[in-house]
Design a protein around this motif. Structure first.
Motif, mmCIF file in Angstrom:
data_model
loop_
_atom_site.group_PDB
_atom_site.id
_atom_site.type_symbol
_atom_site.label_atom_id
_atom_site.label_comp_id
_atom_site.label_asym_id
_atom_site.label_seq_id
_atom_site.Cartn_x
_atom_site.Cartn_y
_atom_site.Cartn_z
ATOM 1 N N THR A 1 123.940 133.144 59.742
ATOM 2 C CA THR A 1 124.187 132.809 61.335
ATOM 3 C C THR A 1 125.212 131.599 61.928
ATOM 4 N N LEU B 1 129.867 142.811 68.171
ATOM 5 C CA LEU B 1 128.923 142.934 68.898
ATOM 6 C C LEU B 1 128.736 143.382 69.393
ATOM 7 N N HIS C 1 126.954 146.144 67.776
ATOM 8 C CA HIS C 1 125.521 146.550 66.978
ATOM 9 C C HIS C 1 125.096 144.893 67.700
ATOM 10 N N PRO C 2 124.479 145.047 68.299
ATOM 11 C CA PRO C 2 123.449 143.728 68.785
ATOM 12 C C PRO C 2 122.449 142.919 68.362
ATOM 13 N N PHE C 3 122.545 141.756 68.411
ATOM 14 C CA PHE C 3 121.480 141.655 67.275
ATOM 15 C C PHE C 3 119.838 141.987 67.538
ATOM 16 N N ASP C 4 118.830 142.299 66.907
ATOM 17 C CA ASP C 4 118.333 142.733 67.472
ATOM 18 C C ASP C 4 116.399 141.899 68.334
ATOM 19 N N GLU C 5 116.491 141.982 70.024
ATOM 20 C CA GLU C 5 116.065 140.854 70.175
ATOM 21 C C GLU C 5 114.746 140.993 70.233
ATOM 22 N N GLU D 1 116.689 137.181 60.896
ATOM 23 C CA GLU D 1 117.516 138.062 62.582
ATOM 24 C C GLU D 1 118.870 138.291 61.939
ATOM 25 N N ASP D 2 119.076 137.555 61.103
ATOM 26 C CA ASP D 2 121.224 137.475 60.747
ATOM 27 C C ASP D 2 121.029 137.799 59.343
ATOM 28 N N TRP E 1 120.967 142.033 61.306
ATOM 29 C CA TRP E 1 122.535 142.167 61.630
ATOM 30 C C TRP E 1 123.161 142.555 60.335
ATOM 31 N N THR F 1 122.516 145.827 59.062
ATOM 32 C CA THR F 1 123.232 146.877 59.771
ATOM 33 C C THR F 1 124.822 147.103 59.871
ATOM 34 N N LEU F 2 125.383 146.184 59.739
ATOM 35 C CA LEU F 2 126.552 146.153 59.512
ATOM 36 C C LEU F 2 126.918 146.799 58.248
#
Length: 227
Positions: A84, A94, A97-101, A109-110, A113, A116-117
């Protein structure tokens, strides 16, 4: 911030990077003119000269040798080489498909994501538009962050979000011919030597690999007892 944004394309940059190309924005503009609602990754580079203090050598060496492969490898493995640090994406991606908080500490985290993409067939387009990564952690802090990332990797695995990283693949291969308890016993016998080298003026990346492997086995044993 994605919700607050007024326009369609969102540019993400780490706070410790420096622009090194005068046409940096134009390069991204040229990419998004293609009209595809994709993610465009520009990557980053590290100073070609090593830091003067040995306390920063580990992070610098890892960044140079492992974190940012050449464009050919990035194109061959677009999701596995995404970070990221420097990318642009369409706002709709975004928001959908938001980042997993739930990942509240450093690490993967990246990677999550990007996975997921990939699962939703959203393309990560690798382009040449690097920024210079200036912020270097001291070796001790870098090792702490490495441990945090390994913990996150295992937590994701235990919650059925396996990322299939190189570390996970390596552990699986080793376990196919050696029991975990024996591998971890061997690791413990050399752990101090590994750490001593990683904190030195000439850290070896193979030692960092073994260190991460040992942490993975240690944390996995603890998590197995908890769950």
């Amino acid at each position: 911030l994605g919700n607050l944004a007024q326009f369609d394309w969102l540019l993400f940059l780490d706070c410790d990077v420096q622009l090194i190309h005068s046409n940096f924005i134009q390069t991204y503009l040229n990419a998004i003119k293609l009209g595809k609602q994709s993610v465009y990754y520009g990557s980053c580079c590290y100073d070609k000269f090593p830091p003067q203090t040995h306390q920063l050598k580990l992070h610098w060496k890892y960044g140079k040798l492992r974190e940012n492969p050449p464009i050919s490898k990035r194109i061959a493995h677009p999701y596995q080489t995404f970070h990221t640090v420097n990318f642009i994406t369409h706002r709709s991606i975004l928001l959908k498909h938001p980042f997993d908080e739930t990942l509240s500490v450093y690490g993967h985290e990246d990677s999550l994501w990007a996975k997921t993409l990939q699962e939703h067939a959203i393309e990560i387009v690798q382009i040449e538009n690097e920024v210079l990564h200036l912020g270097l952690y001291s070796s001790r802090i870098f090792l702490r962050k490495t441990a945090s990332a390994v913990k996150n990797l295992l937590l994701l695995e235990f919650h059925h979000k396996k990322l299939n990283t190189k570390l996970e693949s390596t552990v699986k291969k080793i376990q196919s011919f050696l029991p975990s308890w024996l591998v971890f016993k061997l690791y413990k016998s050399i752990e101090r030597k590994l750490v001593r080298n990683l904190l030195s003026n000439n850290p070896k990346m193979i030692y960092l690999d073994i260190y991460k492997l040992g942490l993975y086995l240690r944390f996995k044993n603890k998590l197995t007892r908890q769950f």
